[in-house]
Design a protein around this motif. Structure first.
Motif, PDB file in Angstrom:
ATOM      1  N   ASP A 324       0.803  -1.218   0.000  1.00 17.36           N
ATOM      2  CA  ASP A 324       0.000   0.000   0.000  1.00 17.36           C
ATOM      3  C   ASP A 324       0.838   1.271   0.000  1.00 17.36           C
ATOM      4  O   ASP A 324       0.296   2.364  -0.139  1.00 17.36           O
ATOM      5  CB  ASP A 324      -0.958  -0.001   1.194  1.00 17.36           C
ATOM      6  N   ASP A 380     -15.204 -12.595 -14.794  1.00 12.60           N
ATOM      7  CA  ASP A 380     -14.116 -11.600 -14.743  1.00 12.60           C
ATOM      8  C   ASP A 380     -13.855 -10.899 -16.066  1.00 12.60           C
ATOM      9  O   ASP A 380     -13.004 -10.008 -16.134  1.00 12.60           O
ATOM     10  CB  ASP A 380     -12.814 -12.283 -14.296  1.00 12.60           C
ATOM     11  N   ASP A 403     -10.031  -4.136 -17.202  1.00 12.01           N
ATOM     12  CA  ASP A 403     -10.093  -5.594 -17.145  1.00 12.01           C
ATOM     13  C   ASP A 403      -8.912  -6.212 -17.896  1.00 12.01           C
ATOM     14  O   ASP A 403      -8.312  -7.194 -17.427  1.00 12.01           O
ATOM     15  CB  ASP A 403     -11.407  -6.104 -17.751  1.00 12.01           C
ATOM     16  N   ARG A 406      -5.842  -5.848 -15.776  1.00 13.19           N
ATOM     17  CA  ARG A 406      -5.823  -6.830 -14.688  1.00 13.19           C
ATOM     18  C   ARG A 406      -5.462  -8.211 -15.212  1.00 13.19           C
ATOM     19  O   ARG A 406      -4.713  -8.961 -14.562  1.00 13.19           O
ATOM     20  CB  ARG A 406      -7.179  -6.866 -13.990  1.00 13.19           C
ATOM     21  N   GLN A 439      -5.822 -11.215  -6.260  1.00 19.20           N
ATOM     22  CA  GLN A 439      -6.914 -10.648  -5.469  1.00 19.20           C
ATOM     23  C   GLN A 439      -6.375  -9.720  -4.377  1.00 19.20           C
ATOM     24  O   GLN A 439      -6.965  -8.689  -4.069  1.00 19.20           O
ATOM     25  CB  GLN A 439      -7.736 -11.775  -4.825  1.00 19.20           C
ATOM     26  N   ARG A 440      -5.240 -10.073  -3.796  1.00 18.41           N
ATOM     27  CA  ARG A 440      -4.681  -9.293  -2.701  1.00 18.41           C
ATOM     28  C   ARG A 440      -3.909  -8.072  -3.196  1.00 18.41           C
ATOM     29  O   ARG A 440      -3.982  -6.998  -2.592  1.00 18.41           O
ATOM     30  CB  ARG A 440      -3.751 -10.186  -1.867  1.00 18.41           C
ATOM     31  N   TRP A 442      -3.894  -6.607  -6.516  1.00 14.78           N
ATOM     32  CA  TRP A 442      -4.431  -5.740  -7.563  1.00 14.78           C
ATOM     33  C   TRP A 442      -4.965  -4.407  -7.031  1.00 14.78           C
ATOM     34  O   TRP A 442      -4.667  -3.348  -7.624  1.00 14.78           O
ATOM     35  CB  TRP A 442      -5.508  -6.457  -8.373  1.00 14.78           C
ATOM     36  N   PRO A 443      -5.749  -4.356  -5.946  1.00 16.53           N
ATOM     37  CA  PRO A 443      -6.217  -3.042  -5.464  1.00 16.53           C
ATOM     38  C   PRO A 443      -5.068  -2.096  -5.119  1.00 16.53           C
ATOM     39  O   PRO A 443      -5.135  -0.891  -5.396  1.00 16.53           O
ATOM     40  CB  PRO A 443      -7.048  -3.395  -4.223  1.00 16.53           C
ATOM     41  N   HIS A 444      -3.988  -2.630  -4.523  1.00 21.70           N
ATOM     42  CA  HIS A 444      -2.823  -1.796  -4.200  1.00 21.70           C
ATOM     43  C   HIS A 444      -2.130  -1.320  -5.480  1.00 21.70           C
ATOM     44  O   HIS A 444      -1.711  -0.167  -5.578  1.00 21.70           O
ATOM     45  CB  HIS A 444      -1.835  -2.583  -3.333  1.00 21.70           C
ATOM     46  N   GLU A 446      -3.513  -0.914  -8.400  1.00 23.42           N
ATOM     47  CA  GLU A 446      -4.396   0.056  -9.058  1.00 23.42           C
ATOM     48  C   GLU A 446      -4.249   1.436  -8.421  1.00 23.42           C
ATOM     49  O   GLU A 446      -4.159   2.451  -9.122  1.00 23.42           O
ATOM     50  CB  GLU A 446      -5.838  -0.434  -8.955  1.00 23.42           C
ATOM     51  N   ARG A 447      -4.195   1.484  -7.089  1.00 22.51           N
ATOM     52  CA  ARG A 447      -4.005   2.773  -6.405  1.00 22.51           C
ATOM     53  C   ARG A 447      -2.615   3.342  -6.680  1.00 22.51           C
ATOM     54  O   ARG A 447      -2.444   4.564  -6.814  1.00 22.51           O
ATOM     55  CB  ARG A 447      -4.226   2.602  -4.905  1.00 22.51           C
ATOM     56  N   ASP A 450      -2.659   5.052  -9.986  1.00 21.26           N
ATOM     57  CA  ASP A 450      -3.356   6.334  -9.893  1.00 21.26           C
ATOM     58  C   ASP A 450      -2.462   7.414  -9.265  1.00 21.26           C
ATOM     59  O   ASP A 450      -2.433   8.547  -9.730  1.00 21.26           O
ATOM     60  CB  ASP A 450      -4.638   6.166  -9.084  1.00 21.26           C
TER      61      ASP A 450
END
Length: 474
Positions: A324, A380, A403, A406, A439-440, A442-444, A446-447, A450
């Motif tokens: 993060d 997905d 998508d 990812r 899954q663990r 990808w959100p980090h 993506e941020r 950004d």
């Protein structure tokens, strides 16, 4: 008596000070100046307009302001050479609103244009020699036929190359722009060398050179549009196109002057010196073009840029950094790292946009695996498969750019896992492990994209072109 006298004198002094203060107020001597500087800017030239405000305590009650214009730079002497140059050659808002590196990009572009013009002089001389200019027995008809055949091959190759490559330019703008310059250099070199071969080979060689130039025209025209859009941020595309046109006009004029001198000079050179000079100009052209393209920092991800940021992110995860807190390289940093030439694919390449039957064949799927793959596409919008010599990605026709990004991230993680332990290539559990990691992380990731100013919604990945839709037969 003395105390009475002192009291009287003190009262007189207080009264005198009060009267003096009252007179100062009535005379507006308590006014305090407040200067206002107004700047008007256009094309990098600034005009200054100064206003001095006088606000007195009496005027404050009446809400009145006294204005005194102290100075202004507005005059008939506003003509400025710097302003004329900026208006003609630089975009509106330069340098504040123009992406960083615009001026250096223009300078390198001028250098490569002039080097191309000088080499074109040599090519023109050789072509004219080859068609018989100055040779006894040569006719205008034979020369015209040679040019007609050459131009015909150029037109046909333009149509064919457009049909084959038009949908590939967007995903690899820089590589195709470099390809355009390299293939143009090949065309010019072929024309310069044409007279060294037998006479009957001159026309085929001339046609091949023009085919190369036609391919350059298609690729350069398509890629220059995307590059100009990049430089138009903060300005507008019409202004950028106009300014680039003005710049090329000037470099063309300079090129004509240099070319006239160059043509007279090379006419007396021996063949070895001529080829050394030609090779030097070609090297300068390639070097200038590489420096041009490194200055173009697109804010969207293509295959090469996404691979760079994915690998960097995963390497830092392996070194123990917190996911993060990681910020991937920004577009400007990546622009100096991404490859500019088409080359051989790395081991275990990632193939985006294959057909579903290719996925089944390459991954040797059984019935259960096929059903699971179809379900993954519905859930997905993509499915990733591990083949013997490649990783393949099938995408849904409803997949968004994010998508696809990812799916590529999944493939990079899968490749990294398999390369660390090749025994996992045939393990059925490898996909479950990779899915948990994606899954663990990808959100980090993506941020992190950004925060580094990448626009994930404009992702353009090189693809084989297939998109899958699933329908249930009744």
């Amino acid at each position: 008596t003395a105390s009475i006298t002192g009291y009287v004198l003190l009262s007189i002094m207080k009264s005198s000070i009060a009267i003096l203060l009252l007179r100062l107020v009535n005379c507006q001597c308590l006014a305090t100046p407040n200067n206002v500087e107004i700047y008007s800017k256009k094309n990098g030239v600034s005009k200054q307009f100064s206003i001095e405000k006088h606000l007195s305590s009496k005027d404050q009650k009446r809400s009145k302001i006294g204005l005194q214009i102290r100075r202004t730079t507005d005059s008939i002497l506003d003509f400025n050479l710097d302003s004329v140059v900026r208006t003609t050659f630089l975009p509106v808002g330069y340098p504040e609103r123009t992406p960083q590196g615009y001026l250096h990009f223009s300078i390198w572009s001028w250098i490569q244009d002039i080097s191309t013009q000088l080499r074109a002089i040599l090519a023109t001389q050789r072509v004219l020699e080859g068609i018989g200019v100055g040779r006894e027995g040569a006719t205008a008809l034979s020369a015209s036929i040679n040019f007609l055949v050459r131009d015909g091959f150029g037109m046909a190759s333009t149509l064919m190359f457009t049909a084959v490559a038009a949908n590939k330019f967007r995903a690899n703008v820089k590589k195709w722009r470099m390809f355009a310059d390299v293939i143009n250099d090949v065309g010019i070199t072929v024309e310069v060398a044409a007279t060294l071969f037998r006479k009957e080979l001159f026309l085929p060689i001339l046609c091949f050179g023009n085919i190369c130039k036609a391919m350059c025209g298609v690729a350069a025209g398509a890629c220059n549009g995307a590059i100009n859009v990049h430089w138009s941020k903060g300005s507008d595309i019409s202004d950028i196109n106009a300014k680039f046109g003005a710049q090329h006009t000037v470099t063309g004029s300079l090129g004509l002057i240099f070319a006239a001198i160059f043509a007279k000079y090379v006419s007396t050179m021996n063949s070895v010196s001529l080829w050394i000079l030609y090779s030097l100009l070609t090297a300068i052209h390639i070097f200038a073009n590489v420096n041009c393209l490194k200055l173009v920092s697109f804010d969207y991800l293509n295959t090469d840029r996404l691979a760079i940021v994915c690998e960097g992110f995963l390497d830092r995860i392996q070194r123990g950094e917190s996911a993060d807190k990681i910020v991937v390289d920004d577009p400007r940093s990546v622009s100096f790292q991404e490859p500019l030439f088409f080359g051989p694919r790395r081991s275990l390449p990632i193939r985006m946009g294959v057909s579903f039957d290719a996925l089944v064949r390459l991954c040797k799927m059984d019935k259960d695996a096929i059903q699971q793959a179809a379900q993954d596409i519905e859930d997905d919008n993509y499915v990733v498969g591990l083949g013997e010599d490649s990783i393949v990605i099938v995408v849904s026709d409803s997949a968004h750019p994010a998508d696809r990004a990812r799916a590529y991230f999944y493939a990079v993680v899968l490749r990294k896992v398999v390369q660390m332990d090749r025994s996992l290539r045939k393990a059925s559990v490898v996909h479950d492990a990779v899915e948990d990691v994606v899954q663990r992380l990808w959100p980090h990731f993506e941020r992190s994209l950004d925060r580094a100013n990448w626009d994930l919604n404009k992702t353009e990945l090189a693809s084989e072109g297939y998109e899958v839709s699933i329908s249930t037969a009744q």
